[in-house]
Design an enzyme around this catalytic site. Structure first.
Site, PDB file in Angstrom:
ATOM      1  N   CYS A  21       9.975  18.763 -37.672  1.00 25.24           N
ATOM      2  CA  CYS A  21      11.376  18.917 -38.035  1.00 25.24           C
ATOM      3  C   CYS A  21      11.881  17.673 -38.784  1.00 25.24           C
ATOM      4  CB  CYS A  21      12.213  19.222 -36.800  1.00 25.24           C
ATOM      5  SG  CYS A  21      13.786  20.034 -37.181  1.00 25.24           S
ATOM      6  N   HIS A  66       9.231  23.753 -33.574  1.00 23.20           N
ATOM      7  CA  HIS A  66       9.228  23.057 -32.285  1.00 23.20           C
ATOM      8  C   HIS A  66       8.572  23.933 -31.223  1.00 23.20           C
ATOM      9  CE1 HIS A  66      11.908  19.646 -33.141  1.00 23.20           C
ATOM     10  NE2 HIS A  66      12.689  20.460 -33.818  1.00 23.20           N
TER      11      HIS A  66
END
Length: 482
Positions: A331, A428
């Site tokens: 991310c 994630h």
């Protein structure tokens, strides 16, 4: 309509989140339908819910303990700090505003109806709602407009159990002092107290319990010893991961970013017996013997990139790659690994652009619309399937994305350099998937185990419930709910 009980703390980090998780599992084992609830949380470690929003990760763990899917009503107000003085306000799972800390107090009045709305919906779905406070009710300077502790308890008419942390010392003063400073109506809402994190023989504190009851009139529910297996559960605070824990010879170095976010990627890695996850604090170099450097997510990517460079970690990372080391950016960490980060709308400060670390040939443009999704993906190299979630601002493009290493619904995801040793992704939670985690680590030379991370978490929640049953009067605590 469900009954409810609220766990508040005599200070921050007294263990409220684990207490609620353990009580939820204990209540479920009694045959009750249970829902966790936290009116207001402050955390950059968020979870994506099945109804497409985000809540604090602790509430997602509590939902798991209760045997139900996480939904946005479980944490209707989530504050995500972006600077030392400001935070993004998430209301019922969606971005509501970005405010300075000094202005948030004026906003709380309009948030209470939303909090009570969420609480009411949860009560319609359960026999028991277990509520977690935030910080301490003894912060009476924040009582006006409060939605996190006694303000909520009063508005929803929920009884309170007060927890004290004996590991910090001064627990008698914590509890008696809270009694002394609370206004009488709030003081009378507290129905009992308990002591958490005791090390040694709990009977040695019998006299302490007597003194607390003598000064407050509150009955004791017991003394809870330190729960040694807590490290096996997903960490809410990065400091929990930084604490010493068992580990193996394969070292993963993780730079501690100021606004580190969604670091639950690290939990299943740290649980692997052959792996050591080392959180590198500011002022310390990235360890030269690291096998993998993992750049985690960030709530403020550009500011954290500047912090990263200020520690000299960019130089350390270049040396790590030159030695043949591996790098993974997740991310915000993925965005940092690129050549450039553009912020034309000033979402993270002044509008403009900054150079990235230049290890991936990609460019990121930050955009206001946040992507929130639960996702299934596939590892292109091994064919292993995995699940995870996306929670990010911006899009990443460039030649590096022509070398994806994952696919999501047949679309390419992530990027890598020509050697395959530097990789990035927006996904994630992918290491929760056991087969994928083992294949990923084995490819890097780590010794892996047959551990099931999900089964380990479930077993630890069961052990936590048993721990509470052994040392607290759980029946008496649950009987206080109304």
């Amino acid at each position: 309509m469900a009954k409810a009980i609220m766990i508040q703390g005599a200070g921050s980090n007294v263990g409220k989140s684990l207490l609620v998780a353990g009580l939820a599992r204990a209540a479920v084992q009694r045959g009750l339908s249970v829902a966790p609830f936290k009116p207001q949380n402050m955390s950059n470690n968020a979870a994506v819910t099945v109804d497409g929003g985000e809540i604090g990760r602790a509430q997602a763990l509590q939902a798991r303990a209760a045997g139900r899917d996480p939904v946005t009503d479980m944490n209707p107000v989530l504050l995500k700090p972006e600077t030392d003085t400001g935070a993004q306000v998430i209301v019922q799972g969606r971005r509501f505003a970005t405010v300075r800390a000094r202005d948030y107090g004026a906003m709380k009045g309009q948030l209470l109806p939303r909090v009570l709305e969420s609480f009411g919906r949860l009560c319609d779905t359960a026999d028991l709602v277990i509520v977690e406070g935030a910080g301490s009710p003894a912060e009476v300077n924040l009582r006006a407009g409060d939605i996190a502790n006694m303000g909520f308890a009063e508005a929803a008419d929920v009884p309170v159990v007060l927890a004290g942390d004996i590991d910090r010392g001064g627990v008698i003063a914590q509890l008696v002092g809270t009694h002394a400073v609370l206004p009488a109506p709030d003081r009378d809402r507290i129905t009992a107290f308990l002591i958490n994190k005791f090390r040694g023989d709990p009977r040695l504190f019998d006299g302490g319990l007597t003194e607390i009851t003598r000064h407050t009139g509150w009955p004791s529910l017991g003394v809870l010893p330190w729960f040694a297996e807590a490290w096996r559960l997903p960490a809410e605070d990065i400091l929990d991961l930084a604490a010493p824990r068992p580990g193996g010879s394969f070292k993963i170095a993780v730079p501690r970013l100021n606004r580190i976010a969604n670091f639950d990627d690290l939990d299943p890695l740290a649980a692997e017996p052959g792996v050591t996850v080392e959180i590198v604090q500011a002022g310390s170099p990235l360890p030269g013997d690291a096998d993998l450097v993992l750049l985690p997510g960030s709530k403020s990517t550009i500011a954290d990139l500047a912090h990263y460079r200020a520690q000299g970690w960019d130089i350390d990372l270049t040396a790590h790659v030159r030695r043949g080391g591996h790098v993974l950016g997740v991310c915000g960490g993925y965005q940092m690994l690129g050549t450039r980060i553009e912020d034309p709308d000033g979402l993270e400060g002044e509008p403009g652009a900054v150079p990235g670390l230049g290890l991936l040939d990609v460019t990121t443009r930050l955009q206001l619309k946040k992507r929130l999704s639960l996702t299934k993906a596939r590892d292109i190299e091994t064919g292993e399937t995995l699940t995870g979630y996306e929670i990010h601002l911006g899009t990443t493009t460039g030649p590096g994305t022509d070398r994806p290493w994952l696919t999501i619904d047949a679309r390419p995801e992530g990027a890598q350099d020509p050697t395959g040793r530097v990789r990035g992704t927006y996904l994630h939670g992918m290491f929760d998937s056991d087969a994928f985690r083992r294949a990923f680590l084995a490819r890097l030379g780590a010794t892996t185990s047959e551990m099931s991370y999900g089964a380990s978490v479930e077993a630890t929640l069961d052990a936590l419930a048993e721990h509470l049953e052994t040392h607290l009067d759980v029946d008496a605590l649950l009987a206080l709910a109304h």
